[in-house]
Scaffold this motif. Sequence first.
Motif, PDB file in Angstrom:
ATOM      1  N   MET A 181       0.845  -1.210   0.000  1.00 16.31           N
ATOM      2  CA  MET A 181       0.000   0.000   0.000  1.00 16.31           C
ATOM      3  C   MET A 181       0.874   1.252   0.000  1.00 16.31           C
ATOM      4  N   ALA A 182       0.664   2.088  -0.950  1.00 13.50           N
ATOM      5  CA  ALA A 182       1.446   3.313  -0.974  1.00 13.50           C
ATOM      6  C   ALA A 182       0.590   4.477  -1.430  1.00 13.50           C
ATOM      7  N   GLN A 183      -0.375   4.812  -0.604  1.00 15.79           N
ATOM      8  CA  GLN A 183      -1.070   6.060  -0.905  1.00 15.79           C
ATOM      9  C   GLN A 183      -0.203   7.201  -0.402  1.00 15.79           C
ATOM     10  N   ILE A 184      -0.359   8.355  -1.014  1.00 16.52           N
ATOM     11  CA  ILE A 184       0.444   9.511  -0.638  1.00 16.52           C
ATOM     12  C   ILE A 184      -0.496  10.561  -0.068  1.00 16.52           C
ATOM     13  N   ARG A 185      -0.077  11.124   1.035  1.00 13.12           N
ATOM     14  CA  ARG A 185      -0.906  12.176   1.636  1.00 13.12           C
ATOM     15  C   ARG A 185      -0.022  13.399   1.878  1.00 13.12           C
ATOM     16  N   ILE A 186      -0.453  14.493   1.306  1.00 11.15           N
ATOM     17  CA  ILE A 186       0.287  15.744   1.465  1.00 11.15           C
ATOM     18  C   ILE A 186      -0.585  16.689   2.270  1.00 11.15           C
ATOM     19  N   LYS A 187      -0.057  17.118   3.430  1.00 11.36           N
ATOM     20  CA  LYS A 187      -0.867  17.928   4.344  1.00 11.36           C
ATOM     21  C   LYS A 187      -0.250  19.308   4.507  1.00 11.36           C
ATOM     22  N   ASN A 188      -0.958  20.323   4.079  1.00  7.08           N
ATOM     23  CA  ASN A 188      -0.572  21.719   4.313  1.00  7.08           C
ATOM     24  C   ASN A 188       0.873  22.020   3.949  1.00  7.08           C
ATOM     25  N   VAL A 189       1.348  21.452   2.870  1.00  8.90           N
ATOM     26  CA  VAL A 189       2.744  21.678   2.501  1.00  8.90           C
ATOM     27  C   VAL A 189       2.892  23.053   1.869  1.00  8.90           C
ATOM     28  N   ALA A 190       3.822  23.827   2.416  1.00  9.32           N
ATOM     29  CA  ALA A 190       4.144  25.133   1.849  1.00  9.32           C
ATOM     30  C   ALA A 190       5.641  25.198   1.629  1.00  9.32           C
ATOM     31  N   LYS A 191       6.059  25.968   0.644  1.00 11.74           N
ATOM     32  CA  LYS A 191       7.485  26.119   0.387  1.00 11.74           C
ATOM     33  C   LYS A 191       7.790  27.565   0.042  1.00 11.74           C
ATOM     34  N   ARG A 192       8.757  28.114   0.758  1.00 15.32           N
ATOM     35  CA  ARG A 192       9.208  29.471   0.465  1.00 15.32           C
ATOM     36  C   ARG A 192      10.671  29.426   0.057  1.00 15.32           C
ATOM     37  N   PHE A 193      10.993  30.172  -0.985  1.00 21.41           N
ATOM     38  CA  PHE A 193      12.405  30.400  -1.338  1.00 21.41           C
ATOM     39  C   PHE A 193      12.675  31.860  -1.020  1.00 21.41           C
ATOM     40  N   GLY A 194      13.251  32.120   0.148  1.00 20.51           N
ATOM     41  CA  GLY A 194      13.424  33.512   0.566  1.00 20.51           C
ATOM     42  C   GLY A 194      12.061  34.153   0.711  1.00 20.51           C
ATOM     43  N   ALA A 195      11.845  35.267   0.010  1.00 16.31           N
ATOM     44  CA  ALA A 195      10.572  35.964   0.122  1.00 16.31           C
ATOM     45  C   ALA A 195       9.539  35.383  -0.838  1.00 16.31           C
ATOM     46  N   TYR A 196       9.992  34.507  -1.744  1.00 18.52           N
ATOM     47  CA  TYR A 196       9.092  33.996  -2.774  1.00 18.52           C
ATOM     48  C   TYR A 196       8.366  32.752  -2.274  1.00 18.52           C
ATOM     49  N   GLN A 197       7.045  32.805  -2.334  1.00 21.84           N
ATOM     50  CA  GLN A 197       6.230  31.682  -1.880  1.00 21.84           C
ATOM     51  C   GLN A 197       5.944  30.780  -3.076  1.00 21.84           C
ATOM     52  N   ALA A 198       6.661  29.654  -3.164  1.00 23.21           N
ATOM     53  CA  ALA A 198       6.506  28.759  -4.316  1.00 23.21           C
ATOM     54  C   ALA A 198       5.251  27.903  -4.171  1.00 23.21           C
ATOM     55  N   LEU A 199       4.950  27.474  -2.939  1.00 22.66           N
ATOM     56  CA  LEU A 199       3.766  26.641  -2.708  1.00 22.66           C
ATOM     57  C   LEU A 199       2.998  27.198  -1.510  1.00 22.66           C
ATOM     58  N   HIS A 200       1.669  27.292  -1.695  1.00 22.93           N
ATOM     59  CA  HIS A 200       0.814  27.760  -0.610  1.00 22.93           C
ATOM     60  C   HIS A 200       0.021  26.570  -0.092  1.00 22.93           C
ATOM     61  N   SER A 201       0.283  26.149   1.080  1.00 25.14           N
ATOM     62  CA  SER A 201      -0.538  25.165   1.795  1.00 25.14           C
ATOM     63  C   SER A 201      -1.232  24.153   0.872  1.00 25.14           C
ATOM     64  N   ILE A 202      -0.453  23.218   0.361  1.00 25.30           N
ATOM     65  CA  ILE A 202      -0.976  22.206  -0.567  1.00 25.30           C
ATOM     66  C   ILE A 202      -1.536  21.021   0.221  1.00 25.30           C
ATOM     67  N   ASN A 203      -2.745  20.605  -0.128  1.00 23.82           N
ATOM     68  CA  ASN A 203      -3.320  19.378   0.419  1.00 23.82           C
ATOM     69  C   ASN A 203      -3.681  18.473  -0.738  1.00 23.82           C
ATOM     70  N   LEU A 204      -3.179  17.244  -0.701  1.00 22.00           N
ATOM     71  CA  LEU A 204      -3.445  16.342  -1.818  1.00 22.00           C
ATOM     72  C   LEU A 204      -3.345  14.908  -1.342  1.00 22.00           C
ATOM     73  N   ASP A 205      -4.315  14.100  -1.728  1.00 23.42           N
ATOM     74  CA  ASP A 205      -4.251  12.666  -1.451  1.00 23.42           C
ATOM     75  C   ASP A 205      -4.147  11.928  -2.771  1.00 23.42           C
ATOM     76  N   VAL A 206      -3.195  11.012  -2.855  1.00 18.88           N
ATOM     77  CA  VAL A 206      -3.080  10.175  -4.047  1.00 18.88           C
ATOM     78  C   VAL A 206      -3.312   8.749  -3.587  1.00 18.88           C
ATOM     79  N   ALA A 207      -4.257   8.073  -4.226  1.00 15.22           N
ATOM     80  CA  ALA A 207      -4.607   6.712  -3.797  1.00 15.22           C
ATOM     81  C   ALA A 207      -3.530   5.722  -4.245  1.00 15.22           C
ATOM     82  N   ASP A 208      -3.518   4.552  -3.600  1.00 15.94           N
ATOM     83  CA  ASP A 208      -2.596   3.494  -3.984  1.00 15.94           C
ATOM     84  C   ASP A 208      -2.822   3.144  -5.455  1.00 15.94           C
ATOM     85  N   GLN A 209      -1.724   3.004  -6.195  1.00 20.98           N
ATOM     86  CA  GLN A 209      -1.741   2.634  -7.614  1.00 20.98           C
ATOM     87  C   GLN A 209      -2.412   3.663  -8.516  1.00 20.98           C
ATOM     88  N   GLU A 210      -2.643   4.843  -7.999  1.00 20.91           N
ATOM     89  CA  GLU A 210      -3.255   5.873  -8.826  1.00 20.91           C
ATOM     90  C   GLU A 210      -2.180   6.547  -9.683  1.00 20.91           C
TER      91      GLU A 210
END
Lengths: 346, 279
Positions: A1-30
Amino acid sequence: MAQIRIKNVAKRFGAYQALHSINLDVADQEFMVLLGASGCGKTTLLRIIAGLETPSEGEVWIGDRRVDHLAPRDRGIAMVFQNYAVFPHLTVFENIAFGLRMAKMDNALVTKRVERTAELMHIEQLLKRYSGELSGGQRQRVAVARALAMEPDVILMDEPLSNLDALLRLEMRAELKGVLAESKTTAIYVTHDQVEAMSLADRISVMHQGRIVQAASPIEVYRNPAARFVASFIGNPPMNFLPATSHGNGQWSVAGQTFNGPATQKPLEFAIRPEDLSPADQGLKATARVVEPLGAHLLVTCDVEGASFRAVLDSDLTVRPGDILTLAPQPDRIRWFDPETTQAVA
Amino acid sequence: MTAVTPDVAHADVRKSGRFLFRAAIVFLCAWVLVPIYFLLINTLSSPETVNAFPKSFIPEFDMGSLTFFANFAGMLTALKNSVIVACLTMVLSIAFGAPAGYALSRFDFRGKELFRVLILLTRAFPLPLLALPLAVLFIRTGLDDTLLGLALVHTTLAIPFAVLITFSLFSGIPIELEEAAWTLGCTRFTAFTKVVLPLIAPGIAASAIFAFVISWNEVFAAAVLTIQNRTLPAFLLQSLGTSPLHLKFAGGFILVVPALVFIFAVRKYLFAMWGIANR
């Protein structure tokens, strides 16, 4: 089983906000495709899942393990890079075997696994060569074989086909789909090519300015775009938009015509796909500007009350620039967007 | 007919341009090669021919001067010292220079550009200025007149080049190769040894050889900081001052040849380094 769950992931490079609070679920074998224009953050998100980038905030789960502080090699992933990253000092065989040797797998088993994967990718006759002696398409196959040989829980692909020429891309696309479906691996695939996304994905996550705008099946993304950006990004040519004014009771006036729409009083935008238009007695009055016969159909760029408007018509029709067409939208394909929030309105 | 004339004129210009270009190449080659050739002739000539005039342009293969050097007291020890110091310099400058080159090419940190300039600036201090304080310091720490002490000085001379050469080598290796290795089960270190190192090994060897040559050719620090344990250049400098002309030639030849051979072997990488340094 390898579902992927991404919870509130954000990424900043210095002052630049590359990702804003990402939420994503990927099902097994999807097969999940991250789709977006360059700079939308899709590659950053993929690299965070791979462990090549650390998120500024949030959690990444693969299976039932939290992985965001693990090294890439401890995450059970394999990755295919845009420029293939085939090791130039090793033969194709040793490239495919690289991960297995790092895992200290038994020699006979390595040979067996490499040969089987090579066969799957149709490169068994190249095993003794070096990457300098391979074409782009062959390197691509080696890169995919190297990832598959690991039998990973999750395979991550960063625009793997974008460096191939058009014909080869078509061929590899179909092959990738077959091979990955068979391997029963969860896949995340980054691309800016919507056709690639539509053809490969179980689900597409459309990304824009560091956010996931919509995550749904390809047909859902196409038919029911959740936001104006999705409607204007997906489809070739994309959706047409016209301003609409409410008459009340869900009656809307668009370019002099009345349509049934949502029961709201706010001004909305009327949207229709070019292929959902057909010539009729009643409909939008459009002046043809440019006529492009594309063989399968006729692409007509017209003018509706000063707004650019495209229609994909039957190629048997004779249309000349300057002709006035009456185009009737297919009623169940009409979509409405709030110009303020840019969200779809049902 | 009028259309032909400019063509002819153009061809003339091009022809003379090509002639100038070739002449410049011949001149520059002669500039470097003629002195070396004379050095060779005079080394392989008997003492009488060296002092005679006019000169012959064909060497007579008289090994007298070279044999003299081979049997000269202290010569072999000096040669051995030179090799030891050069090898130590080579190892030390790669051991310290290569990690710095890797860091410069792979990581972003504050003051990175400044650091790169500072590396070059270390070459701006004239060695005579440093030699005296160094000598005092070495005497205090007991490093004076030791091969290790001299190798340390030579390492500081060689490190800027080691850093810049390895920086350009590492920059030539796509980071994706390392990242691919990480996802395939490597740690940062094993990815380095299994992927990066095999790819840059020839370049590392070249930059090591360059460090070797720098140490081999260095005479000032060697002359100031050592007395008993002289390296070959310092030894020759000391002995040749009072030697006859034919021995000076032979001594010069012995010094020049290894350096020339080494530099020739690594020329490709030196161009790479200068390309980076000029950026």
